[in-house]
Design a protein around this motif. Structure first.
Motif, short mmCIF file in Angstrom:
data_model
loop_
_atom_site.label_atom_id
_atom_site.label_comp_id
_atom_site.label_asym_id
_atom_site.label_seq_id
_atom_site.Cartn_x
_atom_site.Cartn_y
_atom_site.Cartn_z
N LYS A 248 -4.93 -3.20 -4.60
CA LYS A 248 -6.21 -1.99 -5.01
C LYS A 248 -5.42 -0.53 -5.13
O LYS A 248 -5.79 0.20 -5.87
CB LYS A 248 -7.18 -1.98 -4.25
N VAL A 249 -4.46 -0.22 -4.17
CA VAL A 249 -3.83 1.09 -4.03
C VAL A 249 -2.66 0.96 -4.46
O VAL A 249 -1.83 2.03 -4.55
CB VAL A 249 -3.97 1.55 -2.60
N ASN B 41 -0.11 0.84 -7.62
CA ASN B 41 -0.11 0.98 -9.20
C ASN B 41 1.47 0.67 -9.70
O ASN B 41 1.70 1.10 -10.86
CB ASN B 41 -0.27 2.41 -9.47
N LYS C 109 0.83 -1.15 0.12
CA LYS C 109 -0.05 0.14 -0.01
C LYS C 109 0.81 1.20 0.05
O LYS C 109 0.22 2.35 -0.28
CB LYS C 109 -0.82 0.06 1.17
N ALA D 227 -4.89 -8.68 -2.11
CA ALA D 227 -5.79 -8.35 -3.36
C ALA D 227 -6.05 -6.76 -2.68
O ALA D 227 -6.06 -5.87 -3.41
CB ALA D 227 -6.88 -9.11 -3.31
N GLU D 228 -6.09 -6.53 -1.29
CA GLU D 228 -6.55 -5.16 -0.86
C GLU D 228 -5.25 -4.31 -1.11
O GLU D 228 -5.28 -2.93 -1.40
CB GLU D 228 -6.91 -5.12 0.74
#
Length: 222
Positions: free
Chosen positions: A212-213, A215, A184, A208-209
């Motif tokens: 999400k943030v 890139n 993250k 997976a979480e």
């Protein structure tokens, strides 16, 4: 011509007998001469232990030519990894370190994590099959939240070639959750290998979480 042949031998891992003898005998002068102008040191499966690693670490502190250190499938423990970590605090030329198939464990990975707080040259780290647990992974994951040089990290459960009798990395869901928190915040890692590390459903969901943030990660192997 003879010295060039020896250097070629060391660079490509073709029976570096003289270099290994110098390490065992703590013959720093001979070993340093052999390392001169060598970019890649390959010592795969040469039965290197902590004694030889300690000598090598001293050489790394003053060497400015090596960029790749391949010590996979040897007998390096956490103590040996600590010596390498200390050397990497002052060596700013090595970018690639492969310790797969050793036994550095949590002690070793924590020592290298400490080095990553200040080292900005390391880009590729391979710790496959090193008896690393979730507890040992916590510090590495925390440091990688702010490290911006490491791009490739491999923590596969077993090394290749597989070392019979050595313990795999088992980081499980707890380790995966620590890595998810790291993802993250991390902005440099593009390849992360976690195959055969005991990660279950909870760990996968946590990763997976994290993704999400994130890139920046382009390859994740589970």
């Amino acid at each position: 011509m003879m010295q060039e042949a020896i250097l070629h031998e060391i660079s490509y891992g073709i029976k570096p007998v003289k270099f290994l003898t110098a390490l065992k005998e703590k013959d720093y002068q001979t070993a340093q001469k052999l390392l001169h102008k060598t970019k890649e040191l390959r010592l795969l499966g040469k039965s290197i232990g902590d004694l030889e690693t300690e000598t090598l670490a001293e050489l790394l502190k003053v060497n400015c030519m090596l960029t790749s250190l391949q010590l996979n499938v040897n007998h390096i423990s956490g103590q040996g990894a600590q010596k390498i970590a200390e050397a990497l605090k002052v060596n700013t030329f090595i970018t690639d370190v492969n310790l797969a198939g050793n036994q550095i464990g949590d002690i070793g990975v924590n020592a290298i994590a400490e080095t990553l707080k200040t080292n900005t040259s390391l880009t590729t780290l391979n710790f496959d099959g090193n008896n690393i647990t979730a507890a040992g992974l916590q510090k590495l994951a925390k440091v990688l939240e702010i490290n911006t040089s490491v791009t490739n990290l491999s923590l596969r459960g077993c090394s290749f070639p597989r070392v019979v009798g050595f313990t795999d990395n088992i980081i499980g869901d707890t380790g995966a959750q620590a890595l998810a928190s790291m993802l993250k915040k991390n902005t440099s890692i593009i390849c992360l290998d976690l195959e055969e590390t005991g990660i279950g459903e909870l760990g996968i969901l946590a990763l997976a979480e994290g993704l999400k943030v994130n890139n920046y990660l382009t390859a994740l192997n589970l």
